[in-house]
Scaffold this motif. Structure first.
Motif, PDB file in Angstrom:
ATOM      1  N   VAL A  35       0.835  -1.207   0.000  1.00 27.84           N
ATOM      2  CA  VAL A  35       0.000   0.000   0.000  1.00 27.84           C
ATOM      3  C   VAL A  35       0.868   1.256   0.000  1.00 27.84           C
ATOM      4  O   VAL A  35       0.593   2.224  -0.729  1.00 27.84           O
ATOM      5  N   LEU A  36       1.919   1.282   0.794  1.00 27.20           N
ATOM      6  CA  LEU A  36       2.794   2.463   0.863  1.00 27.20           C
ATOM      7  C   LEU A  36       3.441   2.760  -0.479  1.00 27.20           C
ATOM      8  O   LEU A  36       3.497   3.929  -0.911  1.00 27.20           O
ATOM      9  N   GLN A  37       3.958   1.719  -1.128  1.00 24.06           N
ATOM     10  CA  GLN A  37       4.613   1.980  -2.415  1.00 24.06           C
ATOM     11  C   GLN A  37       3.592   2.386  -3.467  1.00 24.06           C
ATOM     12  O   GLN A  37       3.917   3.110  -4.408  1.00 24.06           O
ATOM     13  N   ASN A  38       2.335   1.968  -3.310  1.00 28.39           N
ATOM     14  CA  ASN A  38       1.293   2.389  -4.253  1.00 28.39           C
ATOM     15  C   ASN A  38       0.865   3.837  -4.005  1.00 28.39           C
ATOM     16  O   ASN A  38       0.634   4.599  -4.957  1.00 28.39           O
ATOM     17  N   GLU A  39       0.800   4.214  -2.703  1.00 25.24           N
ATOM     18  CA  GLU A  39       0.317   5.552  -2.363  1.00 25.24           C
ATOM     19  C   GLU A  39       1.396   6.625  -2.523  1.00 25.24           C
ATOM     20  O   GLU A  39       1.101   7.764  -2.914  1.00 25.24           O
ATOM     21  N   PHE A  40       2.630   6.291  -2.199  1.00 23.95           N
ATOM     22  CA  PHE A  40       3.675   7.310  -2.137  1.00 23.95           C
ATOM     23  C   PHE A  40       4.821   7.070  -3.126  1.00 23.95           C
ATOM     24  O   PHE A  40       5.860   7.717  -3.043  1.00 23.95           O
ATOM     25  N   GLY A  41       4.629   6.119  -4.035  1.00 27.86           N
ATOM     26  CA  GLY A  41       5.686   5.812  -4.984  1.00 27.86           C
ATOM     27  C   GLY A  41       6.063   6.999  -5.850  1.00 27.86           C
ATOM     28  O   GLY A  41       7.245   7.248  -6.124  1.00 27.86           O
ATOM     29  N   GLU A  42       5.060   7.758  -6.297  1.00 26.40           N
ATOM     30  CA  GLU A  42       5.331   8.901  -7.178  1.00 26.40           C
ATOM     31  C   GLU A  42       6.124   9.995  -6.469  1.00 26.40           C
ATOM     32  O   GLU A  42       6.904  10.718  -7.095  1.00 26.40           O
ATOM     33  N   ILE A  43       5.920  10.125  -5.153  1.00 27.82           N
ATOM     34  CA  ILE A  43       6.668  11.129  -4.400  1.00 27.82           C
ATOM     35  C   ILE A  43       8.161  10.828  -4.452  1.00 27.82           C
ATOM     36  O   ILE A  43       8.998  11.734  -4.577  1.00 27.82           O
ATOM     37  N   PHE A  44       8.497   9.559  -4.379  1.00 30.05           N
ATOM     38  CA  PHE A  44       9.909   9.162  -4.390  1.00 30.05           C
ATOM     39  C   PHE A  44      10.385   8.806  -5.802  1.00 30.05           C
ATOM     40  O   PHE A  44      11.453   8.231  -5.971  1.00 30.05           O
ATOM     41  N   MET A  45       9.534   9.144  -6.783  1.00 32.94           N
ATOM     42  CA  MET A  45       9.895   9.027  -8.194  1.00 32.94           C
ATOM     43  C   MET A  45      10.197   7.582  -8.617  1.00 32.94           C
ATOM     44  O   MET A  45      11.205   7.293  -9.260  1.00 32.94           O
ATOM     45  N   TRP A  46       9.339   6.667  -8.177  1.00 27.05           N
ATOM     46  CA  TRP A  46       9.402   5.320  -8.748  1.00 27.05           C
ATOM     47  C   TRP A  46       7.982   4.895  -9.122  1.00 27.05           C
ATOM     48  O   TRP A  46       6.996   5.354  -8.548  1.00 27.05           O
ATOM     49  N   ASP A  47       7.923   4.008 -10.076  1.00 24.19           N
ATOM     50  CA  ASP A  47       6.626   3.503 -10.507  1.00 24.19           C
ATOM     51  C   ASP A  47       6.155   2.437  -9.529  1.00 24.19           C
ATOM     52  O   ASP A  47       6.882   1.467  -9.261  1.00 24.19           O
ATOM     53  N   PRO A  48       4.962   2.585  -8.972  1.00 22.58           N
ATOM     54  CA  PRO A  48       4.471   1.576  -8.033  1.00 22.58           C
ATOM     55  C   PRO A  48       4.228   0.235  -8.720  1.00 22.58           C
ATOM     56  O   PRO A  48       3.891   0.187  -9.914  1.00 22.58           O
ATOM     57  N   ILE A  49       4.423  -0.807  -7.970  1.00 22.82           N
ATOM     58  CA  ILE A  49       4.171  -2.162  -8.480  1.00 22.82           C
ATOM     59  C   ILE A  49       2.670  -2.422  -8.386  1.00 22.82           C
ATOM     60  O   ILE A  49       2.098  -2.440  -7.287  1.00 22.82           O
ATOM     61  N   ILE A  50       2.030  -2.588  -9.531  1.00 24.81           N
ATOM     62  CA  ILE A  50       0.588  -2.862  -9.571  1.00 24.81           C
ATOM     63  C   ILE A  50       0.369  -4.142 -10.379  1.00 24.81           C
ATOM     64  O   ILE A  50       0.741  -4.216 -11.557  1.00 24.81           O
ATOM     65  N   LEU A  51      -0.194  -5.136  -9.747  1.00 24.37           N
ATOM     66  CA  LEU A  51      -0.440  -6.406 -10.421  1.00 24.37           C
ATOM     67  C   LEU A  51      -1.911  -6.496 -10.826  1.00 24.37           C
ATOM     68  O   LEU A  51      -2.798  -6.072 -10.076  1.00 24.37           O
ATOM     69  N   PRO A  52      -2.184  -7.042 -12.014  1.00 28.08           N
ATOM     70  CA  PRO A  52      -3.582  -7.228 -12.426  1.00 28.08           C
ATOM     71  C   PRO A  52      -4.271  -8.278 -11.549  1.00 28.08           C
ATOM     72  O   PRO A  52      -3.638  -9.242 -11.104  1.00 28.08           O
TER      73      PRO A  52
END
Length: 319
Positions: A35-52
């Motif tokens: 959840v953290l990497q999905n919510e705040f990934g853009e702040i730290f300039m990385w693409d969040p890992i999203i699985l279908p």
């Protein structure tokens, strides 16, 4: 064998959480990270890992099939173990009644006295109880000789200690003593054959128990079930995070917990002789047989039944 969980819902939840605390902690860490990497990934300039969601759902379906097969097979092993020990109960009582009623001074025409017949009855009943405890020792692979020492002579115990399959050799000794009784005319030929049929039944029941103990559950089912389980647990929160945001944390923990509990229940149930709370209560069953047989020969030292134990968090179980 678990008889009853605590009536207190708080204790039930606390117990479940305590015995699965490591898995729950791991699910929580993975879910929070997803959840953290999905919510705040853009702040730290990385693409969040999203699985279908579709591939994760298919993986969950495959996992459910593996878990269903394994749990059904494990339960079959547990239930067969319970039926085997139920058969031992019935056959032991039959054996005790036959020993006490088939033996007599009648056939010897005065060559054998009542004291010898009574001593023979006591010897065979005691040795049979010793066989029960030897079978427990054999199935659980320990060397607790104290129970056998109460019923089998020191000389006989020293002899069987050198042998590989101790309960088998005790039954062999029983067969020899039945032959001696026939030769001494304590029993006649028909009764000798009937008693030997019961010995044969004990061999059959012991062999069935050994088959369960000695048959390892197919490795690839255990291995691939574990691989699919943890792959699913890791992927699930990354599929839910984009759709549920913070709600993905409790949901992924709950779903992962359900699957791991199913896997754990199968792993525990597939080996029913280990003496755990969920296993077949062979100590309690053996004690009940012991009481019945000793009362048949009017023994003055009859032990009390094994009372249910109260484990952590109010769980009531029989050993």
């Amino acid at each position: 064998m678990i008889i009853k969980y605590s009536d207190n819902p708080f204790k039930q939840i606390l117990g479940i959480t305590f015995y699965n605390r490591r898995n729950i902690l791991l699910f929580t860490i993975i879910s929070i990270f997803a959840v953290l990497q999905n919510e705040f990934g853009e702040i730290f300039m990385w693409d969040p890992i999203i699985l279908p969601m579709v591939p994760v759902t298919i993986l969950g379906g495959a996992l459910a099939i593996f878990l269903g097969f394994r749990n059904n097979s494990a339960y079959d092993r547990w239930w067969e173990a319970r039926k085997i020990w139920g058969g031992i109960v019935n056959a032991s009582r039959t054996f005790g009644v036959m020993i006490c009623t088939f033996s007599s001074t009648h056939f010897s025409k005065g060559k054998v006295n009542d004291d010898k017949v009574q001593a023979w009855r006591k010897e065979l009943i005691h040795r049979h109880i010793g066989w029960l405890y030897a079978l427990i020792m054999h199935l659980r692979k320990h060397n607790h000789w104290s129970d056998l020492e109460r019923y089998i002579s020191e000389k006989e115990i020293e002899a069987i200690k050198k042998l590989h399959n101790k309960p088998t050799q005790i039954l062999h000794k029983q067969s020899e003593r039945l032959q001696n009784a026939y030769e001494d005319q304590i029993i006649e030929d028909f009764r000798h054959m009937e008693l030997m049929n019961v010995i044969k039944e004990f061999y059959d029941l012991q062999g069935k128990a050994e088959r369960i103990k000695g048959t390892i559950f197919p490795y690839y089912y255990n291995y691939f079930t574990g691989v699919f389980l943890w792959l699913f647990v890791i992927c699930l929160p990354f599929a839910l995070a984009s759709q549920m945001q913070w709600g993905a944390i409790p949901m992924s923990i709950a779903i992962s917990f359900v699957f791991t509990i199913l896997e754990k229940s199968g792993a525990v149930t597939e080996d029913p002789f280990e003496g755990r709370a969920a296993d077949t209560p062979i100590n309690s069953i053996t004690r009940n047989i012991e009481i019945d047989l000793l009362e048949m020969i009017r023994s003055e030292t009859v032990p009390a039944p094994i009372e249910p134990k109260i484990g952590r968090f109010g769980v009531k179980y029989m050993d």
